[in-house]
Design an enzyme around this catalytic site. Structure first.
Site, short mmCIF file in Angstrom:
data_model
loop_
_atom_site.label_atom_id
_atom_site.label_comp_id
_atom_site.label_asym_id
_atom_site.label_seq_id
_atom_site.Cartn_x
_atom_site.Cartn_y
_atom_site.Cartn_z
N HIS A 148 0.83 -1.20 0.00
CA HIS A 148 0.00 0.00 0.00
C HIS A 148 0.87 1.25 0.00
CE1 HIS A 148 -3.41 2.40 2.22
NE2 HIS A 148 -3.00 2.99 1.11
N LYS A 150 -1.51 7.53 -0.56
CA LYS A 150 -2.25 8.44 -1.42
C LYS A 150 -2.39 7.95 -2.86
CE LYS A 150 -3.70 11.02 0.62
NZ LYS A 150 -4.81 10.79 1.57
N GLY A 169 -5.08 5.78 -3.45
CA GLY A 169 -6.39 5.14 -3.43
C GLY A 169 -6.32 3.77 -2.79
N GLY A 170 -5.21 3.48 -2.14
CA GLY A 170 -5.02 2.16 -1.55
C GLY A 170 -5.92 1.86 -0.38
N TRP A 184 -0.15 -3.23 10.12
CA TRP A 184 1.17 -2.94 9.53
C TRP A 184 2.23 -3.83 10.18
CZ3 TRP A 184 0.35 -0.16 5.41
CH2 TRP A 184 -0.57 0.88 5.39
N HIS A 196 3.13 1.50 5.96
CA HIS A 196 3.40 1.67 4.53
C HIS A 196 4.78 1.12 4.14
CE1 HIS A 196 -0.19 3.88 3.38
NE2 HIS A 196 -0.06 4.62 4.46
#
Length: 347
Positions: A67, A70, A72-73, A120, A125
């Site tokens: 992911h 920013k 659209g994930g 996570w 990320h």
């Protein structure tokens, strides 16, 4: 006769076009391709192995959602845990921010690694480098079992200018991703902060662009590359590098990102939600309960950026721009291949 997948896709395109969210010409462009054989524009992707994969949700296969911020994930991640038709639905956990996506035949093993399923587990990320070094070890620890798993990586890309502006807008509102772990070859790297204090709230776009350690620049390329091939994070922490050395590293990062993207089981482009969904359902033996929605107006598209700033954003994100051009060509090639294969089934 059209295949069931093509009938669904055509019906969706008609419905969306009728609401004004998508031009009717877009639908006509797709339907026109159904009756003709796929003719590749170039030989660039002649060796591409795209097609349906044997994803064994009951076995040891694991889908890993990489992911990128920013792109659209978050919407896609929600679709994965909430909208797939599954034998065993993903259970809502107590905090309701995540769902437990377990295999139909297990009460402990997950088939999906993502923000909204496992959380996570390799850091906020995490990119390709961190995930490849971390995921298997983390799953072994969480599930208290050691398996030979097969991993299917998926990701979403976005127009680099819109993505960069969207990240800026997010940072202005107080986002930081301070807990992101930059790790490579099992070593952690400390990237200098661009701001003092808890966040960068209220930063101007010019100041945002001027920080040499701002990881927003070329984020998609960096996160998709195997950084072990280019001296890991030296590009961002070693201030003694010459311009020639930086250029060589950046070209290596771009090359690796392209190769990893092509090897991924699946990727989508956020500006093409209907195609994105169609290709996912074609690639995996999974179907969504509802059609994805294309949003053409976002904070990034509504934010007024001067021509001068656009030029600077393009300069800062030149790797992402090259990667995105490549991704769009590959994405459209695969969509044409999908249409051709489905048309052959229909005939």
């Amino acid at each position: 006769m059209l295949s069931s997948r093509l009938r669904k896709l055509h019906t969706t395109f008609i419905g969306v076009a009728a609401t004004g969210l998508l031009m009717t010409a877009y639908y006509l462009n797709v339907t026109a391709r159904v009756s003709i054989a796929m003719v590749p524009d170039t030989n660039e992707f002649a060796d591409d192995t795209f097609g349906p994969v044997q994803f064994d949700i009951d076995g040891s296969d694991v889908m890993v959602f990489l992911h990128i911020q920013k792109t659209g994930g978050s919407s896609f991640g929600h679709h994965l845990v909430s909208d797939l038709i599954l034998e065993k639905e993903c259970d809502i956990l107590e905090n309701r921010k995540r769902r437990n996506c377990l295999r139909p035949n297990s009460e402990t093993e997950t088939w999906l690694v993502s923000e909204y399923s496992t959380g996570w587990i390799c850091g906020v990320h995490s990119g390709w480098t961190e995930l490849n070094e971390c995921v298997d070890k983390k799953l072994n620890g969480h599930q208290r079992t050691v398996h030979r798993r097969k991993y299917f990586y998926v990701t979403i890309l976005r127009n680099p200018i819109d993505r960069y502006v969207s990240e800026y807008c997010h940072v202005v509102r107080g986002a930081t991703w301070r807990t992101t772990k930059y790790s490579c070859n099992h070593r952690g790297y400390d990237i200098p902060w661009c701001y003092k204090g808890l966040d960068w709230r209220g930063v101007s776009l010019r100041e945002f662009m001027s920080c040499p350690h701002n990881m927003a620049a070329n984020r998609q390329t960096r996160m998709l590359a195997d950084l072990r091939l280019v001296q890991c994070y030296d590009r961002w922490v070693n201030d003694s590098l010459t311009p020639q050395q930086v250029l060589k590293m950046e070209q290596g990062i771009l090359k690796s990102a392209k190769e990893n993207l092509k090897r991924m089981s699946y990727f989508g482009v956020t500006e093409e939600q209907l195609k994105l969904q169609a290709l996912f359902e074609f690639t995996f033996p999974l179907r969504f309960k509802k059609n994805f929605i294309q949003y053409n107006s976002t904070r990034a598209t509504d934010f007024n950026v001067s021509d001068k700033d656009i030029v600077e954003i393009k300069r800062l994100n030149y790797l992402d721009i090259e990667l995105y051009k490549y991704a769009k060509r590959l994405f459209n090639f695969r969509f044409r291949k999908f249409i051709s294969m489905e048309s052959d089934v229909s005939n």
